[in-house]
Design an enzyme around this catalytic site. Structure first.
Site, PDB file in Angstrom:
ATOM      1  N   ASP A 165      -5.936   5.477   9.748  1.00  0.00           N
ATOM      2  CA  ASP A 165      -6.884   4.369   9.913  1.00  0.00           C
ATOM      3  C   ASP A 165      -6.865   3.492   8.671  1.00  0.00           C
ATOM      4  O   ASP A 165      -6.468   3.926   7.585  1.00  0.00           O
ATOM      5  CB  ASP A 165      -8.300   4.912  10.137  1.00  0.00           C
ATOM      6  CG  ASP A 165      -8.867   5.546   8.866  1.00  0.00           C
ATOM      7  OD1 ASP A 165      -9.779   4.953   8.251  1.00  0.00           O
ATOM      8  OD2 ASP A 165      -8.392   6.631   8.479  1.00  0.00           O
ATOM      9  N   GLY A 219      -5.838   7.723   2.226  1.00  0.00           N
ATOM     10  CA  GLY A 219      -5.952   7.387   3.650  1.00  0.00           C
ATOM     11  C   GLY A 219      -4.776   6.563   4.143  1.00  0.00           C
ATOM     12  O   GLY A 219      -3.669   6.647   3.611  1.00  0.00           O
ATOM     13  N   GLU A 220      -5.029   5.777   5.204  1.00  0.00           N
ATOM     14  CA  GLU A 220      -4.038   4.844   5.766  1.00  0.00           C
ATOM     15  C   GLU A 220      -2.768   5.545   6.242  1.00  0.00           C
ATOM     16  O   GLU A 220      -1.714   4.926   6.344  1.00  0.00           O
ATOM     17  CB  GLU A 220      -3.676   3.763   4.740  1.00  0.00           C
ATOM     18  CG  GLU A 220      -4.865   2.981   4.248  1.00  0.00           C
ATOM     19  CD  GLU A 220      -4.575   2.246   2.936  1.00  0.00           C
ATOM     20  OE1 GLU A 220      -3.388   2.082   2.584  1.00  0.00           O
ATOM     21  OE2 GLU A 220      -5.534   1.859   2.250  1.00  0.00           O
ATOM     22  N   GLY A 221      -2.856   6.831   6.547  1.00  0.00           N
ATOM     23  CA  GLY A 221      -1.703   7.548   7.078  1.00  0.00           C
ATOM     24  C   GLY A 221      -0.724   8.052   6.041  1.00  0.00           C
ATOM     25  O   GLY A 221       0.278   8.677   6.390  1.00  0.00           O
ATOM     26  N   ARG A 276       0.848  -1.199   0.000  1.00  0.00           N
ATOM     27  CA  ARG A 276       0.000   0.000   0.000  1.00  0.00           C
ATOM     28  C   ARG A 276       0.886   1.253   0.000  1.00  0.00           C
ATOM     29  O   ARG A 276       2.074   1.184   0.352  1.00  0.00           O
ATOM     30  CB  ARG A 276      -0.906   0.014   1.237  1.00  0.00           C
ATOM     31  CG  ARG A 276      -1.915  -1.117   1.283  1.00  0.00           C
ATOM     32  CD  ARG A 276      -2.927  -1.023   0.154  1.00  0.00           C
ATOM     33  NE  ARG A 276      -3.730   0.183   0.233  1.00  0.00           N
ATOM     34  CZ  ARG A 276      -4.564   0.597  -0.715  1.00  0.00           C
ATOM     35  NH1 ARG A 276      -4.685  -0.101  -1.838  1.00  0.00           N
ATOM     36  NH2 ARG A 276      -5.262   1.708  -0.575  1.00  0.00           N
TER      37      ARG A 276
END
Length: 367
Positions: A179, A322-324, A99
């Site tokens: 998140d 997203g995902e930081g 990711r």
């Protein structure tokens, strides 16, 4: 009855050291670079010095990405571009390095920690250190039912506090918070709308993987219905998180507040972390002084929350993944600000008071 008293955080959380910040500002005035020439990097360096209680500021050497994961029942309404209950696939991809946050973390040398709070999968499908704080399997459909029971909300909040303590005790000196969820932007928007007193349409965005107009209308309706359930419990933040939040959001709120208690700076990512920060501000008004907004995601709920907390995004790159990932992009900026604040020399003759008879020589060196 719960033994958790959120009011304690108001007493436990102090602002970053104002005296140290003034010392950092004085140091800035003496540096070889003219005041203001480094723009916002000066403010960042001084904020970090105050958070650390140190002048010159120390380098950020042990940052960590912390991602709270969960599935949300409201995703079953088709409010997300991803299938309901599929967040586990995102988590696996993060752990396997596939990711955007994984790629950036490798490049920057930052470890990534994923904390499963409510993924809709068998816990055996993930490593034990990921699932050990899990509260339940998926969160409830917030338009018609509570996301969590009161006991689950407290357990999730306490798990977030425990993770913050684990990070602080392990030497982490700055956290990038994000998140990994499916449907998470919907409860986040509900929290922002409820706490800001606005309508559903004002905070309804398109999510990380953009939804079409019909899905947006379904999402807006779900947020509207959940808002009706949120407003009667606005006075109790834990009850609010139970009613329209989720286990991952409750944990992130506890994490943010405990990081402020432990004087551990945090860079916020997108709308989900911003919504949790807004709940945290309602609990303890000094807490946002320990947080930075990493980037603007384009989600209207995030913009509303950051405006309410007077936090300005460090970057505007249009990231919606997203995902930081967006917050992690801001980390080198913070590290650069720390390096400039600590390592730029002072003008000759200003670091110390010149001895009598040396003033002319010192003045000449400064010209």
């Amino acid at each position: 009855m719960s033994s958790l008293n959120l009011d304690d955080f108001t007493d436990l959380i102090e602002r970053p050291d104002g005296g140290v910040r003034r010392d950092a500002e004085d140091r800035r005035e003496r540096r070889v670079v003219p005041p203001g020439a480094l723009g916002r990097l000066d403010d960042l360096g001084e904020w970090l010095a105050a958070a650390q209680g140190a002048v010159p500021v120390r380098p950020v050497e042990q940052p960590r990405v912390v991602l709270f994961a969960g599935d949300h029942g409201v995703a079953g309404l088709g409010v997300s571009a991803r299938p309901a209950g599929s967040a586990v696939h995102l988590v696996r991809a993060v752990l396997e390095g596939g990711r955007p946050v994984s790629v950036l973390a490798r490049r920057l040398g930052v470890p990534v920690r994923v904390v499963d709070m409510a993924l809709d999968c068998d816990p055996g499908a993930l490593p034990g250190d990921v699932v050990r704080h899990r509260v339940r399997r998926g969160s409830g459909r917030i338009d018609v039912e509570d996301a969590l029971t009161p006991q689950e909300a407290e357990a999730a909040f306490r798990a977030g506090v425990a993770v913050a303590d684990e990070e602080a005790d392990s030497g982490t000196d700055l956290v990038v918070l994000g998140d990994v969820s499916v449907g998470g932007t919907t409860p986040a928007a509900v929290l922002v709308a409820a706490l800001c007193g606005t309508d559903a349409s004002v905070v309804t965005g398109r999510g990380g993987e953009a939804i079409d107009d019909l899905a947006w209308m379904r999402k807006c309706a779900a947020i509207r219905d959940a808002l009706r359930r949120a407003r009667p419990v606005l006075g109790d933040q834990l009850q609010l998180l139970a009613a329209v939040g989720g286990a991952d959001l409750a944990a992130m709120t506890g994490f943010l507040l405990q990081c402020a208690v432990r004087k551990l700076p945090v860079i916020l990512d997108g709308v989900v972390s911003a919504a949790c920060a807004l709940v945290g501000q309602r609990v303890a008004f000094r807490a946002p002084d320990w947080w930075l907004a990493g980037h603007g995601s384009g989600e209207p709920g995030q913009a509303k929350a950051l405006d309410r907390m007077a936090l300005e995004p460090l970057l505007e790159q249009g990231l919606t993944v997203g995902e930081g990932a967006g917050a992690l992009l801001a980390l080198p900026l913070v590290q650069s600000a720390a390096a400039l604040a600590a390592e730029l020399p002072e003008r000759a003759g200003e670091a110390t008071e010149p001895e009598k008879g040396e003033a002319g020589e010192a003045d000449g060196a400064a010209e």
